[in-house]
Design a protein around this motif. Structure first.
Motif, PDB file in Angstrom:
ATOM      1  N   LYS A 491     -24.232  21.287 -72.630  1.00 30.01           N
ATOM      2  CA  LYS A 491     -25.354  20.889 -71.787  1.00 30.01           C
ATOM      3  C   LYS A 491     -26.392  22.001 -71.698  1.00 30.01           C
ATOM      4  O   LYS A 491     -27.603  21.748 -71.769  1.00 30.01           O
ATOM      5  CB  LYS A 491     -24.832  20.534 -70.392  1.00 30.01           C
ATOM      6  N   GLN A 492     -25.937  23.232 -71.543  1.00 33.27           N
ATOM      7  CA  GLN A 492     -26.861  24.362 -71.485  1.00 33.27           C
ATOM      8  C   GLN A 492     -27.534  24.592 -72.829  1.00 33.27           C
ATOM      9  O   GLN A 492     -28.720  24.966 -72.883  1.00 33.27           O
ATOM     10  CB  GLN A 492     -26.097  25.621 -71.052  1.00 33.27           C
ATOM     11  N   LYS A 495     -30.321  22.161 -73.117  1.00 31.55           N
ATOM     12  CA  LYS A 495     -31.413  22.582 -72.235  1.00 31.55           C
ATOM     13  C   LYS A 495     -32.260  23.667 -72.895  1.00 31.55           C
ATOM     14  O   LYS A 495     -33.499  23.642 -72.804  1.00 31.55           O
ATOM     15  CB  LYS A 495     -30.821  23.079 -70.913  1.00 31.55           C
ATOM     16  N   ARG A 498     -34.386  22.143 -75.638  1.00 29.41           N
ATOM     17  CA  ARG A 498     -35.505  21.384 -75.082  1.00 29.41           C
ATOM     18  C   ARG A 498     -36.610  22.320 -74.599  1.00 29.41           C
ATOM     19  O   ARG A 498     -37.804  22.013 -74.732  1.00 29.41           O
ATOM     20  CB  ARG A 498     -35.016  20.506 -73.929  1.00 29.41           C
ATOM     21  N   LYS A 499     -36.233  23.447 -74.059  1.00 23.84           N
ATOM     22  CA  LYS A 499     -37.237  24.415 -73.615  1.00 23.84           C
ATOM     23  C   LYS A 499     -38.021  24.979 -74.796  1.00 23.84           C
ATOM     24  O   LYS A 499     -39.211  25.311 -74.660  1.00 23.84           O
ATOM     25  CB  LYS A 499     -36.539  25.536 -72.845  1.00 23.84           C
ATOM     26  N   ASP A 506     -32.351  13.326 -73.391  1.00 28.27           N
ATOM     27  CA  ASP A 506     -31.176  13.921 -72.762  1.00 28.27           C
ATOM     28  C   ASP A 506     -29.878  13.359 -73.324  1.00 28.27           C
ATOM     29  O   ASP A 506     -29.021  14.100 -73.795  1.00 28.27           O
ATOM     30  CB  ASP A 506     -31.224  13.691 -71.251  1.00 28.27           C
TER      31      ASP A 506
END
Length: 731
Positions: A491-492, A495, A498-499, A506
């Motif tokens: 999950k991280q 993230k 995506r950044k 998602d």
């Protein structure tokens, strides 16, 4: 009178030898001493050649101050501090005067500035004089932090003539944010070289951030090794400390171990001096015009290249605990050291709590030692811990990485709540920080604990335990225990991608084209992404799901490049890109469209780059997780070297080794060499080791036996010689 004047008028200059001073001698002509009776003339003539007194070395000459190598001086400082770690440091000004440290600091700062090492022999004399002036200004309290126009020494890249600047440029320099001055960085480096060995010998082994030889990987390995069997975890976020603390508290923390006024005042002035920063208001944003074409900026000869794209992308993967670096005033690289100095008291307090909390139980098969140092059980599988219960050993451990702490508790939740309450009171009293239960949450291991982008979770295992009973019968039983699992957070990872604008969505992440590499060649783009994937694989080296997480990153990068190539070469879809360029994008796309000659011909002529395919395109290509054993009393390599060197340097160690050799009846290499030489002198023939041991068994004994037998044999020979002499006298 006229004659003497004419004699003095015809003269010549003689340069003396190196024995005398560097002064030219004025010599008269021989006619002045043609008359041997002219005593005054002879005395005057010889006085010109009288040996002058040797001139004292100039203390302001930089060449006379470089008496020792700076690296050896730093090594001596590390050895002294590790030899006596509890000794108060009082006379640091003597190290601040050593010009060798300033030259070494200049070399390190130049290496960071230019990207190349500058040897000491290539430093010009004018630079050494400027560096000496900077040192003298620091010693005389004339140095000012954050100077913008007045410099004792400038960067080799700085070619600005500050005397000819206009008022507008001077105002811009004084009122806008500027990089740290070159001379400030040199002073910071010197202070770091002096203070770092002092505090590294005193710091707790529970802190890992901003310290040499310790990384985030070290924390993960310590957690995997020591946190097995803990049920409750307390996570603390003290990252507010990294933003800054009161100057008085920082100075008092420094003065616990350092009592040198010059160094303390220098650091205090760096903390107190304000830093000039410019803030752009929202209503005063400059309007920039879009240009149709922008030329690429050509770097200067001595200008270092900017960070490549793959490195910038990897920096975006920095976890929350490691993504923030302290910057206190004008301290610069000293700021991380000051943070650890201030938080070291928290580490010591937690070490006391860990020691007091330990309560062993005889029914526990792992931790039942009253002292709590020697762990028992399966040493080849230290992560395995039997299930806990109310009658099991209560134990606690603690680690700190920067401003983030992690506490593991083996016991009831009430113990963790009590510890949290005491920790809140300690931080409030010592650091003036208001923490609440939200800043220090208590989480159970079954929910997963996030730390450094890795999830700590528990897996219940049922291993088969085999042991030998009475009578030699082997019994196999099913055991139950827990295994600490350190897995990378998917999950991280999503993230972070995506950044960085690599994916969208998602639930089902969809790779996005990496348009920043649009104008780069296919070979360069693949090379950049291969470096990124290799670095990511190294970052997840100790994760249990290393293969899965690295394969996911490879899928995202490969899909992003496929979309980029589809837009660049007008292939419309990723499927066509994979069809022409292969699964790992190793085949050139230009050669497939017929817009250039055959790729192999261009490669043979040296007109094309070889295209390397992407790595880790299949899960079988990803390396395995590193499960190498991690010792419980781990120390960095440089600390182990220092401790071993100091141990061997002690006379006590040498005496213990000699006593051990005597007790075991062994022979040291020095004694064995003396035996070889003695036998060679006596017998006048070289003898090998086997013949010596075969002919003279006493050589296997200690050196004392050898010397005693040798003395007996020598006395016997002397008695025989004396008897022969008496017999000859009678005859």
């Amino acid at each position: 009178m006229r004659r003497s004047f004419s004699a003095l008028g015809s003269h010549k200059w003689l340069k003396p030898s190196s024995t005398y001073t560097n002064v030219y001698c004025f010599v008269t002509n021989p006619p002045l001493i043609s008359n041997p009776n002219n005593g005054s003339a002879i005395f005057r003539y010889l006085s010109y050649f009288a040996p002058q007194r040797r001139q004292q070395p100039d203390p302001d000459d930089p060449a006379n101050l470089l008496k020792e190598d700076g690296v050896s001086l730093c090594s001596q400082m590390w050895l002294e501090n590790f030899k006596e770690p509890d000794k108060m440091a009082t006379n640091l000004t003597s190290y601040l005067r050593r010009f060798e440290l300033w030259v070494l600091a200049y070399q390190k700062v130049c290496c960071d500035e230019l990207g190349a090492y500058v040897p000491r022999s290539s430093i010009q004399r004018s630079v050494l004089e400027n560096l000496l002036a900077l040192r003298n200004s620091v010693l005389d309290d004339r140095f000012k932090w954050g100077s913008r126009l007045d410099f004792y020494i400038k960067s080799p890249r700085d070619k600005t003539d500050y005397e000819s600047l206009s008022k507008r440029k001077i105002k811009a320099i004084l009122t806008t944010t500027q990089p740290t001055a070159f001379q400030d960085r040199i002073v910071q480096e010197v202070l770091l070289m002096i203070l770092e060995p002092i505090y590294e010998s005193r710091f707790s082994q529970k802190s890992f951030a901003f310290r040499p030889g310790r990384t985030a990987h070290t924390v993960l390995r310590v957690i995997r090794r020591n946190f097995a069997g803990y049920l409750w975890y307390v996570k603390g976020d003290l990252s507010v400390v990294l933003d800054g603390m009161k100057v008085g508290f920082v100075i008092s923390s420094l003065m616990r171990d350092v009592r040198d006024k010059k160094v303390i005042d220098l650091i205090k002035s760096a903390l107190v001096t304000p830093v000039v920063t410019s803030k752009v208001e929202d209503g005063e944003k400059k309007k920039t015009k879009k240009r149709k074409y922008q030329k690429k900026r050509v770097l200067a000869d001595d200008e270092p290249k900017p960070d490549p794209y793959w490195l910038e992308t990897f920096f975006g993967f920095a976890p929350e605990e490691a993504g923030k670096s302290p910057q206190w005033g004008h301290c610069g690289i000293l700021s991380p050291l000051l943070v650890n100095v201030c938080l070291d008291e928290l580490d010591r307090w937690m070490e006391t709590k860990v020691k007091d909390f330990y309560r062993p139980s005889k029914s526990d098969v792992i931790w039942n030692n009253p002292e709590g140092e020697a762990d028992q059980g399966n040493t080849s599988w230290p992560e395995f811990v039997p299930t806990s219960g109310p009658d099991k050993t209560r134990k606690m451990d603690y680690v700190r990485y920067g401003g983030h702490i992690l506490i593991g508790v083996r016991g009831p939740r009430a113990d963790a709540a009590t510890l949290r309450k005491e920790l809140i009171e300690f931080v409030d009293q010592k650091y003036m920080l208001r923490l609440d239960n939200e800043n220090l949450p208590i989480e159970h291991i079954t929910k997963g604990i996030m730390f450094l982008d890795h999830v700590l979770c528990r897996r219940v295992v049922y291993p088969t335990l085999r042991y030998t009973a009475t009578g030699g019968k082997i019994i196999s039983e099913k055991g139950v225990g827990t295994l600490l699992s350190v897995t990378a957070s998917l999950k991280q990872c999503i993230k972070q991608f995506r950044k960085l604008n690599f994916i969208k969505g998602d639930r089902d992440p969809d790779p996005q084209p990496c348009f920043r590499m649009f104008h780069a060649t296919q070979a360069h783009t693949n090379n950049q992404m291969n470096k990124f994937l290799t670095t990511v694989a190294e970052w997840y080296r100790f994760a249990d799901n290393r293969k899965k997480i690295v394969n996911f990153c490879s899928y995202i990068i490969r899909g992003s490049l496929a979309k980029l190539y589809a837009a660049k070469y007008k292939l419309r879809s990723r499927a066509k890109v994979y069809k022409f360029a292969n699964r790992n994008l190793s085949l050139p796309l230009l050669g497939k469209k017929g817009k250039s000659p055959e790729y192999q011909d261009l490669l043979r002529m040296g007109l094309a780059e070889s295209v390397d395919g992407l790595v880790y395109t299949r899960m079988s290509l990803v390396p395995e997780t590193d499960y190498s054993p991690f010792p419980g009393n781990w120390r960095p390599e440089h600390e182990k070297f220092l401790i071993e060197y100091l141990t061997l340097d002690e006379p006590k160690t040498l005496e213990e080794q000699k006593r051990f050799i005597r007790e075991k009846g062994l022979v040291s290499p020095q004694d064995y060499t003396s035996m070889l030489v003695w036998n060679y002198k006596r017998n006048a023939i070289p003898m090998d080791q086997v013949s010596i041991l075969k002919d003279q068994p006493f050589l296997l004994g200690s050196s004392s036996n050898y010397n005693r037998d040798n003395d007996d044999q020598k006395n016997k020979e002397e008695d025989e010689d004396r008897e022969d002499g008496l017999r000859i006298a009678r005859i």
